[in-house]
Design a protein around this motif. Structure first.
Motif, PDB file in Angstrom:
ATOM      1  N   LEU A 144       1.381  -1.370   0.101  1.00  0.00           N
ATOM      2  CA  LEU A 144      -0.141   0.053   0.250  1.00  0.00           C
ATOM      3  C   LEU A 144       0.701   0.976  -0.440  1.00  0.00           C
ATOM      4  O   LEU A 144       0.383   2.552  -0.996  1.00  0.00           O
ATOM      5  CB  LEU A 144      -1.057   0.152   0.804  1.00  0.00           C
ATOM      6  N   TYR A 145       1.903   0.982   0.774  1.00  0.00           N
ATOM      7  CA  TYR A 145       2.654   2.378   0.929  1.00  0.00           C
ATOM      8  C   TYR A 145       3.671   2.804  -0.045  1.00  0.00           C
ATOM      9  O   TYR A 145       3.773   4.017  -0.334  1.00  0.00           O
ATOM     10  CB  TYR A 145       2.892   2.644   2.356  1.00  0.00           C
ATOM     11  N   GLY A 146       4.451   1.624  -0.766  1.00  0.00           N
ATOM     12  CA  GLY A 146       4.898   1.502  -1.814  1.00  0.00           C
ATOM     13  C   GLY A 146       4.265   2.259  -3.256  1.00  0.00           C
ATOM     14  O   GLY A 146       4.848   3.174  -3.172  1.00  0.00           O
ATOM     15  N   THR A 173     -11.311  -5.312   2.738  1.00  0.00           N
ATOM     16  CA  THR A 173     -11.673  -4.387   3.913  1.00  0.00           C
ATOM     17  C   THR A 173     -10.595  -3.758   4.841  1.00  0.00           C
ATOM     18  O   THR A 173      -9.962  -4.826   5.375  1.00  0.00           O
ATOM     19  CB  THR A 173     -13.204  -4.805   4.016  1.00  0.00           C
ATOM     20  N   ARG A 174     -10.629  -2.281   4.840  1.00  0.00           N
ATOM     21  CA  ARG A 174     -10.052  -2.010   6.011  1.00  0.00           C
ATOM     22  C   ARG A 174     -11.280  -0.945   6.901  1.00  0.00           C
ATOM     23  O   ARG A 174     -12.033  -0.527   5.867  1.00  0.00           O
ATOM     24  CB  ARG A 174      -9.334  -1.041   6.174  1.00  0.00           C
ATOM     25  N   VAL A 175     -11.180  -0.569   7.871  1.00  0.00           N
ATOM     26  CA  VAL A 175     -11.824  -0.112   9.168  1.00  0.00           C
ATOM     27  C   VAL A 175     -10.841   1.918   8.749  1.00  0.00           C
ATOM     28  O   VAL A 175      -9.907   1.951   8.490  1.00  0.00           O
ATOM     29  CB  VAL A 175     -11.946   0.212  10.334  1.00  0.00           C
ATOM     30  N   PHE A 191      -3.366   2.529   6.974  1.00  0.00           N
ATOM     31  CA  PHE A 191      -4.427   2.338   5.772  1.00  0.00           C
ATOM     32  C   PHE A 191      -5.641   3.430   5.410  1.00  0.00           C
ATOM     33  O   PHE A 191      -5.265   3.827   4.624  1.00  0.00           O
ATOM     34  CB  PHE A 191      -5.628   0.408   5.369  1.00  0.00           C
ATOM     35  N   LYS A 192      -5.893   3.847   6.594  1.00  0.00           N
ATOM     36  CA  LYS A 192      -6.944   4.929   6.225  1.00  0.00           C
ATOM     37  C   LYS A 192      -6.282   6.200   6.205  1.00  0.00           C
ATOM     38  O   LYS A 192      -6.479   7.632   5.547  1.00  0.00           O
ATOM     39  CB  LYS A 192      -7.895   5.460   7.634  1.00  0.00           C
ATOM     40  N   PHE A 193      -4.673   6.223   6.618  1.00  0.00           N
ATOM     41  CA  PHE A 193      -3.537   7.783   5.565  1.00  0.00           C
ATOM     42  C   PHE A 193      -3.253   7.335   4.663  1.00  0.00           C
ATOM     43  O   PHE A 193      -2.311   8.261   4.443  1.00  0.00           O
ATOM     44  CB  PHE A 193      -3.082   7.863   7.428  1.00  0.00           C
TER      45      PHE A 193
HETATM   46  C1  LIG Z   1      -5.114  -7.315  10.097  1.00  0.00           C
HETATM   47  C2  LIG Z   1      -4.727  -6.019   9.348  1.00  0.00           C
HETATM   48  C3  LIG Z   1      -6.092  -5.418   9.731  1.00  0.00           C
HETATM   49  C4  LIG Z   1      -5.947  -3.629  10.136  1.00  0.00           C
HETATM   50  N1  LIG Z   1      -6.985  -2.864   9.245  1.00  0.00           N
HETATM   51  C5  LIG Z   1      -7.128  -1.821  10.221  1.00  0.00           C
HETATM   52  C6  LIG Z   1      -7.872  -0.509   8.934  1.00  0.00           C
HETATM   53  O1  LIG Z   1      -8.627  -1.362   9.791  1.00  0.00           O
HETATM   54  N2  LIG Z   1      -7.391   0.424   9.330  1.00  0.00           N
HETATM   55  C7  LIG Z   1      -6.468   1.088   8.958  1.00  0.00           C
HETATM   56  O2  LIG Z   1      -6.136   2.103   8.580  1.00  0.00           O
HETATM   57  N3  LIG Z   1      -5.285  -0.104   9.368  1.00  0.00           N
HETATM   58  C8  LIG Z   1      -5.576  -1.223   9.578  1.00  0.00           C
HETATM   59  N4  LIG Z   1      -4.357  -2.377   8.875  1.00  0.00           N
HETATM   60  C9  LIG Z   1      -2.952  -1.525   8.727  1.00  0.00           C
HETATM   61  C10 LIG Z   1      -2.925  -1.555   7.784  1.00  0.00           C
HETATM   62  O3  LIG Z   1      -3.491  -2.115   6.143  1.00  0.00           O
HETATM   63  C11 LIG Z   1      -1.535  -1.035   7.188  1.00  0.00           C
HETATM   64  O4  LIG Z   1      -0.826  -0.491   7.992  1.00  0.00           O
HETATM   65  C12 LIG Z   1      -1.063  -0.909   5.821  1.00  0.00           C
HETATM   66  O5  LIG Z   1      -1.209  -2.189   5.073  1.00  0.00           O
HETATM   67  C13 LIG Z   1       0.576  -1.616   5.754  1.00  0.00           C
HETATM   68  O6  LIG Z   1       1.231  -1.272   4.456  1.00  0.00           O
HETATM   69  P1  LIG Z   1       2.555  -0.835   3.755  1.00  0.00           P
HETATM   70  O7  LIG Z   1       3.062  -0.750   2.239  1.00  0.00           O
HETATM   71  O8  LIG Z   1       2.951  -0.521   4.985  1.00  0.00           O
HETATM   72  O9  LIG Z   1       3.410  -3.060   3.848  1.00  0.00           O
HETATM   73  P2  LIG Z   1       3.509  -3.789   3.676  1.00  0.00           P
HETATM   74  O10 LIG Z   1       1.691  -3.886   2.114  1.00  0.00           O
HETATM   75  O11 LIG Z   1       3.141  -5.241   3.891  1.00  0.00           O
HETATM   76  O12 LIG Z   1       4.073  -3.201   2.337  1.00  0.00           O
HETATM   77  C14 LIG Z   1       5.546  -3.842   2.098  1.00  0.00           C
HETATM   78  C15 LIG Z   1       5.829  -4.393   1.113  1.00  0.00           C
HETATM   79  O13 LIG Z   1       7.211  -4.413   1.115  1.00  0.00           O
HETATM   80  C16 LIG Z   1       7.559  -5.870   0.705  1.00  0.00           C
HETATM   81  N5  LIG Z   1       9.004  -6.023   0.872  1.00  0.00           N
HETATM   82  C17 LIG Z   1       9.513  -5.653   2.222  1.00  0.00           C
HETATM   83  N6  LIG Z   1      10.762  -6.109   1.898  1.00  0.00           N
HETATM   84  C18 LIG Z   1      11.109  -6.053   0.426  1.00  0.00           C
HETATM   85  C19 LIG Z   1      12.449  -6.251   0.182  1.00  0.00           C
HETATM   86  N7  LIG Z   1      14.097  -6.494   0.974  1.00  0.00           N
HETATM   87  N8  LIG Z   1      12.821  -6.373  -1.446  1.00  0.00           N
HETATM   88  C20 LIG Z   1      11.568  -5.826  -2.153  1.00  0.00           C
HETATM   89  N9  LIG Z   1      10.007  -6.081  -1.597  1.00  0.00           N
HETATM   90  C21 LIG Z   1      10.209  -5.791  -0.466  1.00  0.00           C
HETATM   91  C22 LIG Z   1       6.943  -7.117   0.837  1.00  0.00           C
HETATM   92  O14 LIG Z   1       6.554  -8.190   0.204  1.00  0.00           O
HETATM   93  C23 LIG Z   1       5.160  -6.268   0.676  1.00  0.00           C
HETATM   94  O15 LIG Z   1       4.551  -6.136  -0.018  1.00  0.00           O
HETATM   95  C24 LIG Z   1      -4.662  -3.664   9.269  1.00  0.00           C
HETATM   96  C25 LIG Z   1      -3.408  -4.289   8.888  1.00  0.00           C
HETATM   97  C26 LIG Z   1      -3.996  -5.742   9.559  1.00  0.00           C
HETATM   98  C27 LIG Z   1      -2.323  -6.234   9.405  1.00  0.00           C
END
Ligand SMILES: Cc1cc2nc3c(=O)[nH]c(=O)nc-3n(C[C@H](O)[C@H](O)[C@H](O)COP(=O)(O)OP(=O)(O)OC[C@H]3O[C@@H](n4cnc5c(N)ncnc54)[C@H](O)[C@@H]3O)c2cc1C
Length: 381
Positions: free
Chosen positions: A15-17, A52-54, A347-349
């Protein structure tokens, strides 16, 4: 094989990338952006998978209230316009808790808030009959709703492709060499040369940047999808509100979302911020005791019994000590920007913080006033 020089290499295509890449492409049309992920699109190994997410305004600390309001008012509508479809389904949200613990901070922070009201018990019973009357008058947050999470990731990939961002997955980044005029990113296949790097690696961040080891801990979550006895309609989005219940014990924090196709059953889980740290590369089976605890919670809080467990999912939180994210320049190398540590509530941010991180990667600072006011809390140290 040496690749062309990139302006930006973004490590992590979750999501963040994706959010940072899309924001950067809008901010600086024509810059060369490469986005790498170790797993294929749509993988379910990290933190962003699921339907889904909240989203909510109700928080236990004012900076997050301010950021959530901003995201609802500006950043999500902008993303929805670019997507040409709604990504948030408004349902309203029920927030309840026990005095004497974290709930007190929610009550204090949300007191007098224009979009959050105390819901009389009679109204709770008539509007949301699926919730057992436990003698509480919960808060009702009219801004709360359900984010179409999987659709948001699909849309962000489409927008990144439309902006000619080069996405490579699966391709794992093994190390980063900051020495010299340019930065070098060594992957399992090649070495990329770039001017700047954004780290959005979620649960794997300390594997790539061990120096952040003290700041981040990975906690695995168990998410249940439950069918309740009776007609399913009342347990479906948008009739069913998102909800959060905060117990006195920090572990007794549960939340849930109504059924939204193709999900079957209501989503319910513990928001486990204090669990044991795990290695994101080691998967394990859901803990039967945790499944039992969630079922017990459902029995105590819903007016209808659970008829079936539709599914059990796993997912990862990347926790910081204070649940404030790490968003800003790497403490030892300003050409590297961090966007990680979203502590189970990021997620929401995403459209807002994606923009903030892109601006910081581009010019060293952000123009977003709501973030600038609290930037010190998010600064990676
Ligand atoms: C069960 C659950 C419920 C949630 N509910 C909510 C909610 O209701 N509301 C809300 O606001 N937030 C919620 N969240 C939080 C939200 O989903 C996360 O904060 C958000 O998805 C984080 O995104 P990210 O991009 O940091 O992580 P990720 O999507 O995990 O992205 C990180 C990516 O980096 C890649 N990566 C890592 N290391 C390497 C490497 N060395 N080389 C190449 N690729 C690499 C991984 O493969 C991965 O795809 C929830 C999270 C979970 C787990």
């Amino acid at each position: 094989m040496n690749d062309p020089v990139w302006d930006y290499v973004i490590v992590g295509g979750g999501l963040y990338g994706l959010s940072v890449a899309y924001a950067l492409a809008q901010l600086a049309p024509g810059v060369r952006i490469c986005l790498l992920d170790q797993f294929p699109d749509g993988h379910e190994n990290g933190s962003s998978h699921g339907i889904t997410r909240v989203t909510r305004t109700t928080y236990d600390s004012p900076p997050f209230v301010e950021l959530a309001r901003r995201a609802h008012r500006i950043d999500w509508p902008e993303l929805e316009r670019a997507a040409g479809e709604p990504l948030i389904v408004q349902t309203g949200g029920l927030f309840s808790g026990e005095p004497g613990g974290g709930w007190d901070d929610f009550e204090r922070t949300m007191a007098g808030h224009p979009e959050v009201e105390r819901l009389p018990r009679a109204e709770l019973r008539s509007r949301f009959p699926l919730f057992r009357d436990r003698g509480e008058s919960p808060l009702f947050d009219s801004t709360a709703g359900v984010i179409r999470a999987r659709r948001t990731l699909d849309v962000l990939r489409l927008l990144c492709d439309r902006h000619e961002i080069d996405r490579f997955a699966p391709e794992r980044v093994l190390s980063i060499d900051p020495g010299g005029a340019s930065l070098r990113v060594r992957t399992e296949r090649r070495t990329l040369v770039t001017g700047r790097i954004v780290i959005a690696t979620g649960a794997w961040t300390t594997k790539l940047l061990p120096e952040l080891g003290e700041r981040l801990r990975v906690v695995r979550q168990t998410v249940l999808f439950l069918a309740l006895e009776g007609p399913p309609g009342e347990a479906e989005v948008p009739a069913f509100p998102v909800w959060v219940h905060v117990g006195r014990d920090p572990r007794e924090f549960f939340y849930g979302i109504g059924a939204l196709s193709p999900d079957r059953g209501i989503k319910i889980a513990r928001h486990d911020t204090v669990g044991e740290g795990v290695d994101p590369d080691l998967s394990d089976e859901p803990d039967p005791a945790e499944v039992e605890a969630v079922l017990d919670f459902a029995a105590a809080h819903f007016a209808r019994p659970v008829s079936r467990i539709e599914r059990v999912d796993r997912c990862l939180y990347t926790m910081t000590e204070d649940e404030y994210f790490l968003v800003g320049p790497h403490p030892g190398e300003s050409r590297i920007t961090l966007a990680t540590g979203f502590s189970g509530h990021g997620f929401k941010f995403a459209p807002l913080i994606g923009r903030v991180a892109a601006e910081i990667a581009w010019s060293g600072e952000t123009s977003v006033p709501e973030f600038r006011r609290h930037a010190a809390r998010f600064l990676p140290r």
